[in-house]
Each structure stands twice: as structure tokens, then as C-alpha cells.
Design a protein around this motif. Structure first.
Motif, PDB file in Angstrom:
ATOM      1  N   GLY A 182      60.810  21.391 -41.971  1.00  0.00           N
ATOM      2  CA  GLY A 182      61.806  21.798 -42.937  1.00  0.00           C
ATOM      3  C   GLY A 182      63.219  21.534 -42.472  1.00  0.00           C
ATOM      4  O   GLY A 182      64.153  22.254 -42.850  1.00  0.00           O
ATOM      5  N   ILE A 183      63.402  20.484 -41.670  1.00  0.00           N
ATOM      6  CA  ILE A 183      64.715  20.184 -41.110  1.00  0.00           C
ATOM      7  C   ILE A 183      64.805  18.685 -40.847  1.00  0.00           C
ATOM      8  O   ILE A 183      63.794  18.028 -40.567  1.00  0.00           O
ATOM      9  N   THR A 184      66.005  18.121 -40.979  1.00  0.00           N
ATOM     10  CA  THR A 184      66.214  16.716 -40.656  1.00  0.00           C
ATOM     11  C   THR A 184      66.431  16.584 -39.147  1.00  0.00           C
ATOM     12  O   THR A 184      67.293  17.268 -38.581  1.00  0.00           O
ATOM     13  N   LEU A 185      65.652  15.737 -38.512  1.00  0.00           N
ATOM     14  CA  LEU A 185      65.793  15.562 -37.067  1.00  0.00           C
ATOM     15  C   LEU A 185      67.100  14.844 -36.759  1.00  0.00           C
ATOM     16  O   LEU A 185      67.495  13.905 -37.468  1.00  0.00           O
ATOM     17  N   PRO A 186      67.793  15.251 -35.699  1.00  0.00           N
ATOM     18  CA  PRO A 186      69.027  14.559 -35.315  1.00  0.00           C
ATOM     19  C   PRO A 186      68.735  13.133 -34.860  1.00  0.00           C
ATOM     20  O   PRO A 186      67.619  12.811 -34.417  1.00  0.00           O
ATOM     21  N   ASP A 187      69.743  12.276 -34.938  1.00  0.00           N
ATOM     22  CA  ASP A 187      69.558  10.850 -34.670  1.00  0.00           C
ATOM     23  C   ASP A 187      69.011  10.579 -33.268  1.00  0.00           C
ATOM     24  O   ASP A 187      68.149   9.707 -33.087  1.00  0.00           O
ATOM     25  N   GLU A 188      69.513  11.292 -32.263  1.00  0.00           N
ATOM     26  CA  GLU A 188      69.028  11.042 -30.904  1.00  0.00           C
ATOM     27  C   GLU A 188      67.542  11.356 -30.769  1.00  0.00           C
ATOM     28  O   GLU A 188      66.803  10.631 -30.107  1.00  0.00           O
ATOM     29  N   PHE A 222      56.888  16.815 -25.645  1.00  0.00           N
ATOM     30  CA  PHE A 222      55.874  17.187 -26.617  1.00  0.00           C
ATOM     31  C   PHE A 222      55.633  16.021 -27.570  1.00  0.00           C
ATOM     32  O   PHE A 222      56.545  15.240 -27.864  1.00  0.00           O
ATOM     33  N   ALA A 223      54.406  15.931 -28.053  1.00  0.00           N
ATOM     34  CA  ALA A 223      54.111  14.951 -29.095  1.00  0.00           C
ATOM     35  C   ALA A 223      54.922  15.274 -30.340  1.00  0.00           C
ATOM     36  O   ALA A 223      55.294  16.433 -30.583  1.00  0.00           O
ATOM     37  N   LEU A 224      55.218  14.255 -31.114  1.00  0.00           N
ATOM     38  CA  LEU A 224      55.982  14.457 -32.348  1.00  0.00           C
ATOM     39  C   LEU A 224      55.337  15.525 -33.213  1.00  0.00           C
ATOM     40  O   LEU A 224      56.029  16.336 -33.847  1.00  0.00           O
ATOM     41  N   ASP A 225      54.013  15.554 -33.215  1.00  0.00           N
ATOM     42  CA  ASP A 225      53.287  16.533 -34.033  1.00  0.00           C
ATOM     43  C   ASP A 225      53.450  17.957 -33.516  1.00  0.00           C
ATOM     44  O   ASP A 225      53.126  18.913 -34.237  1.00  0.00           O
ATOM     45  N   ASP A 226      53.919  18.124 -32.279  1.00  0.00           N
ATOM     46  CA  ASP A 226      54.014  19.452 -31.674  1.00  0.00           C
ATOM     47  C   ASP A 226      55.441  19.995 -31.617  1.00  0.00           C
ATOM     48  O   ASP A 226      55.676  21.065 -31.047  1.00  0.00           O
ATOM     49  N   LEU A 227      56.400  19.257 -32.163  1.00  0.00           N
ATOM     50  CA  LEU A 227      57.748  19.807 -32.270  1.00  0.00           C
ATOM     51  C   LEU A 227      57.707  21.118 -33.047  1.00  0.00           C
ATOM     52  O   LEU A 227      56.935  21.262 -33.995  1.00  0.00           O
ATOM     53  N   TYR A 228      58.520  22.089 -32.630  1.00  0.00           N
ATOM     54  CA  TYR A 228      58.581  23.327 -33.404  1.00  0.00           C
ATOM     55  C   TYR A 228      59.982  23.920 -33.351  1.00  0.00           C
ATOM     56  O   TYR A 228      60.792  23.560 -32.490  1.00  0.00           O
ATOM     57  N   ILE A 229      60.244  24.799 -34.297  1.00  0.00           N
ATOM     58  CA  ILE A 229      61.533  25.479 -34.379  1.00  0.00           C
ATOM     59  C   ILE A 229      61.442  26.787 -33.601  1.00  0.00           C
ATOM     60  O   ILE A 229      60.590  27.634 -33.881  1.00  0.00           O
ATOM     61  N   GLY A 268      60.204  19.769 -25.586  1.00  0.00           N
ATOM     62  CA  GLY A 268      59.623  19.551 -24.271  1.00  0.00           C
ATOM     63  C   GLY A 268      59.583  20.807 -23.430  1.00  0.00           C
ATOM     64  O   GLY A 268      59.991  21.892 -23.850  1.00  0.00           O
ATOM     65  N   ASP A 269      59.083  20.628 -22.217  1.00  0.00           N
ATOM     66  CA  ASP A 269      58.903  21.725 -21.270  1.00  0.00           C
ATOM     67  C   ASP A 269      59.341  21.229 -19.897  1.00  0.00           C
ATOM     68  O   ASP A 269      59.193  20.040 -19.578  1.00  0.00           O
ATOM     69  N   ASN A 270      59.857  22.136 -19.075  1.00  0.00           N
ATOM     70  CA  ASN A 270      60.294  21.721 -17.734  1.00  0.00           C
ATOM     71  C   ASN A 270      59.174  21.735 -16.707  1.00  0.00           C
ATOM     72  O   ASN A 270      59.403  21.512 -15.520  1.00  0.00           O
TER      73      ASN A 270
END
Length: 465
Positions: A182-188, A222-229, A268-270
Motif C-alpha cells: 500500500g505504498i510506492t517504493l522509493p527510487d533507490e 529480504f526478498a522483495l516478497d518479504d518487505l514489510y511496513i 533487511g537484517d543486520n
């Protein structure tokens, strides 16, 4: 071997092995008196008043050393799983002849389980209520803009050089991710995933390829599918702890001191459980799209890692540090024998949380804080208040934590603040859970909330041998 025969949580036989262990653990004098015990068993852990056998000298404790205990508990855990209940507290009285009165306490959907204790945890008086810090949204920062170092083209070129042959996301896959979030991903961030979508199957179980990617990006991506807010709901915290937090953002902060934000996109994760996120809701001195780290050990706030994703890829970590806000009176005050010396010292218009701990002097008056506009949480160690009825003058409280005697005073006087969303009963030592449950149920009744149900089971273990 655990008995796998399905048993009901309300079947005395389900509890019999646990009760036998508890009786055996109270062997001294059991032939002459009744044994009273209490505990809690959950699907993922338990708390029982047992003295475990010490391993032989020179050897660490092993699973086999407590096999009888774990087998007995598993029988109850299976019964809990069968009915979809996470945990249950209990008390039991075992007579010298082996006759048992077992009382199961709860659960109630309006009460959080206690921590390592059979006593109830936080009592949720308003359905769905969350503490104020978890309701806080980001403040607008007019003029916030990406850092000068943000460069999607440079980022993409750098990663393609480091990760030749990586499989990137298609525009359709990026669009799908945006629709899910539900959000537009930033260009980077789009540029990063155009180089690699970070799916494990794309590496063909090649661990070295995964490690190369982590090195190239600067984190475990993280995989693109695992991005979260990482909004506030993603940062779970028990009510009695969450209510004692406060959201504070100093005017020179790069990152807002929030629990979470609809503009924190975790990617991602450290490697140690701390999450990296793109921050689209920066603090007053931050940059849109800066990279922050959300620590797994804290409940509020995040730290600045890099001014842009490009900087993270280039291993240019930010050196900007805002003030801690320590020059301002604290929103959370602790009055006890080692911290603030009085309630008067804690009182100021911005005070949100007052915690009164161990106190070895005369009981304290709440008069200095009764008119404070933002005070929403009061936690007072048993016996520290001169007059619990002063609490009735704190009309903005949403969370109140008191000892049983203080709650008794408020309940008997009809003075429990109606502004409360949640409450807690502080219990120290091995107090009988039943009077505590009775107080909890009185509070729940005031808000017409589900009670802690008590179920009595009777049985006989036979005389102890």
C-alpha cells in the motif's frame, strides 16, 4: 514416553502427572498437612514450583534431567493445543490422603498471561485498546528531502558490478509489492531490487552467493516478497511495559522517536535480529529515504545508519547524531530509593509516566501530579502511596498498576478511574492467586469485560508413599 491419548484440559487425568510431581516436590511434612501449589502452563513454556535435581559435578544440565517434568507438562500442553488456548494458570490443594481440589484459572481474552507466575498480567478494560505510544503517528516534517548522496543510477551500477548474474525483479513484481504494501517504493529501493530480488531459489541453494549478496548490500537483504511496513503494530509489547514508554523526538533529531511508522519500509537484517528500513518519515533534521536500524531489544525509536541507501551500499555510514533530549524534563519518571527523590521532583507539565518503585521512607502523596495534563500512566509499588484515593483526581490515566491493597481501597470506594483502558495488579512473592483473580474480575466487571473463569476439578492421587 508421553501419553499421546487425546485428553481434555478439564480431565483430571490430564493434570495428574503434574500434580504428582508437585506433591513429591513438597515432600517435607506432606503426610501431616495439605500441600498448596500454584503454577502456569503454556503451549511454549511453563512455570512450576519445583526444585530440579542438580546434574552431577562437572556436567551441564541436560534434557533427560527433567524428563519427568517435561513429559507431565506436555500432556497439558497437548490438551491446550486441542482447544486452541495458549496457556492456563492453576492452583491446587492436595490433602495428606491424596484428595485434590484443582482450580483452573482462565484464560480470559481480556487478560494477558502473567510472566512466570500464575497471577494475571495486564487487564484490558477496553477491547482493542493499545497504549498511547502505539497510537502515535509521525509528525509532518515540511521540507524533508532525500540526501544529496541519494543516487539510484550509481546504486544500480555499483550493485550490478558486485553481483553479476543476479536475477532482478521485473517491473510487474515491483508493482505487486507496492500494491501489497500500500505504498510506492522509493527510487533507490526499486533500483536495488531491479538488480536482485533476493529469492533463495534464485541462488540454487548456493550459500556463498547469498553471502556475496549480503556483503554487496551491507545487510541480509529480504526478498522483495518479504518487505514489510514497520508500523507500531509490528512491534509487539505487553501492555504493562508499553504503557510505561513515551515517544519523544528532540528538535534536532534525524529519526522520529516512534514505536513504528507507516513510512518505515523494512528490507533487511543486520544478522543479529535488528531490522534495516528505509525511512520516509524522518525527524526534523533527517532525510527522506535515510536508512535506519530498528533494534530488537527496544520498544521505541530507531537509530540512523546512513543518509541514503546509496550511502549504505557504499559503506558510508552517517556520523550525524542529534541530542538525546536529556536537557528536558523526562516524560517518564522513576521515583524510588535510587532515582528521583520525590514525586515533586518528577512533576512537570510534560510528564506522561510516573513509576513509583521501592521506597523506604514515609508513603508518598500524589498531590504534585494531580493537575498534570499529560499524565497517562501510574505504577506504584505496594505500600508506597499515602492515600490511594488521590488516584481518583488523575482524570487522564489510561493505565494504572497497583498492589492488591491499593486496588481494594479504590474498588471499595467506587473510585477506580473510568478513563482507564488497562490495568495491572502488582504481586510480589508467592501470594495466593485466587484473591488476585477476584480483584481482576471486579475490574473486568466494571467495564463489562470477559471474566477469568474458574473451573474446579476434583480427583485423588492416593496416599503418598
Amino acid at each position: 514416553m508421553v501419553d499421546q491419548k487425546p485428553r481434555s484440559i478439564h480431565d483430571f487425568a490430564t493434570w495428574e502427572p503434574v500434580l504428582r510431581l508437585l506433591r513429591a516436590g513438597d515432600a517435607e511434612g506432606q503426610a501431616a498437612r495439605s500441600v498448596r501449589v500454584a503454577g502456569r502452563i503454556g503451549r511454549h513454556g511453563w512455570s512450576l514450583p519445583l526444585r530440579r535435581r542438580l546434574p552431577p559435578p562437572g556436567r551441564a544440565a541436560q534434557t533427560e534431567d527433567m524428563r519427568d517434568e517435561s513429559d507431565a507438562v506436555e500432556r497439558v500442553q497437548h490438551a491446550l493445543a486441542d482447544i486452541g488456548v495458549d496457556d492456563v494458570s492453576f492452583t491446587a490443594e492436595i490433602s495428606p490422603t491424596g484428595k485434590v481440589a484443582l482450580r483452573l484459572l482462565g484464560p480470559s481474552p481480556a487478560v494477558e498471561p502473567g510472566i512466570g507466575t500464575p497471577h494475571p498480567g495486564a487487564i484490558i478494560l477496553v477491547e482493542g485498546a493499545v497504549p498511547e505510544p502505539w497510537r502515535r503517528l509521525p509528525d509532518p516534517v515540511p521540507g524533508a528531502a532525500p540526501a544529496p548522496t541519494a543516487d539510484r543510477d550509481l546504486l544500480e551500477r555499483t550493485l550490478r558490478e558486485r553481483l553479476p548474474g543476479a536475477i532482478g525483479a521485473t517491473e510487474a513484481e515491483i508493482t505487486t509489492a507496492e500494491a501489497r504494501l500500500g505504498i510506492t517504493l522509493p527510487d533507490e529501493l526499486k533500483a536495488l531490487y531491479r538488480v536482485t530480488r533476493a529469492r533463495w531459489e534464485d541462488w540454487g541453494d548456493d550459500y556463498e552467493a547469498a553471502e556475496r549478496e549480503s556483503t554487496a548490500v551491507g545487510c541480509e537483504l529480504f526478498a522483495l516478497d518479504d518487505l514489510y511496513i514497520a508500523d507500531a503494530s509490528s512491534r509487539h509489547c505487553r501492555w504493562e511495559f508499553a504503557a510505561k514508554e513515551a515517544v519523544v523526538t528532540p528538535p534536532d533529531a534525524a529519526v522520529q522517536g516512534l514505536v513504528g511508522s507507516p513510512g518505515w519500509i523494512v528490507f533487511g537484517d543486520n544478522g543479529g535480529g535488528d531490522r534495516l528500513a528505509v525511512d520516509l518519515t524522518p525527524g526534523p533534521q533527517g532525510h527522506t529515504g535515510q536508512i535506519i536500524m530498528i533494534g530488537h531489544e527496544g520498544n521505541v525509536g530507531a537509530s540512523l545508519v546512513a543518509d541514503s541507501l546509496t550511502d549504505l551500499i557504499a559503506n558510508r555510514h552517517s556520523r550525524r547524531h542529534g541530542s538525546s533530549g536529556q536537557d528536558q524534563p523526562p516524560a517518564v519518571a522513576h521515583v524510588n530509593i535510587r532515582s528521583m527523590p520525590s514525586v515533586e521532583a518528577a512533576a512537570h507539565p510534560g510528564l506522561e509516566v510516573l513509576s513509583i518503585g521501592v521506597w523506604d521512607s514515609v508513603p508518598l502523596s500524589l498531590a504534585p501530579v494531580t493537575a498534570l495534563p499529560r499524565l497517562r500512566t501510574l505504577a506504584a509499588y505496594p505500600g508506597t502511596l499515602a492515600d490511594p484515593l488521590q488516584i481518583a483526581e488523575l482524570t487522564g490515566l489510561e493505565f494504572l498498576e497497583l498492589g492488591p491493597q491499593e486496588w481494594r481501597v479504590l474498588l471499595d470506594a467506587g473510585a477506580v478511574p473510568r478513563s482507564l483502558s488497562a490495568a495491572a495488579i502488582t504481586v510480589h512473592g508467592n501470594q495466593d492467586p485466587l484473591p488476585i483473580v477476584a480483584i481482576a474480575n471486579e475490574l473486568l466487571a466494571l467495564w463489562d469485560r470477559p471474566q477469568i473463569i474458574q473451573t474446579v476439578l476434583e480427583g485423588n492421587l492416593g496416599a503418598a508413599r
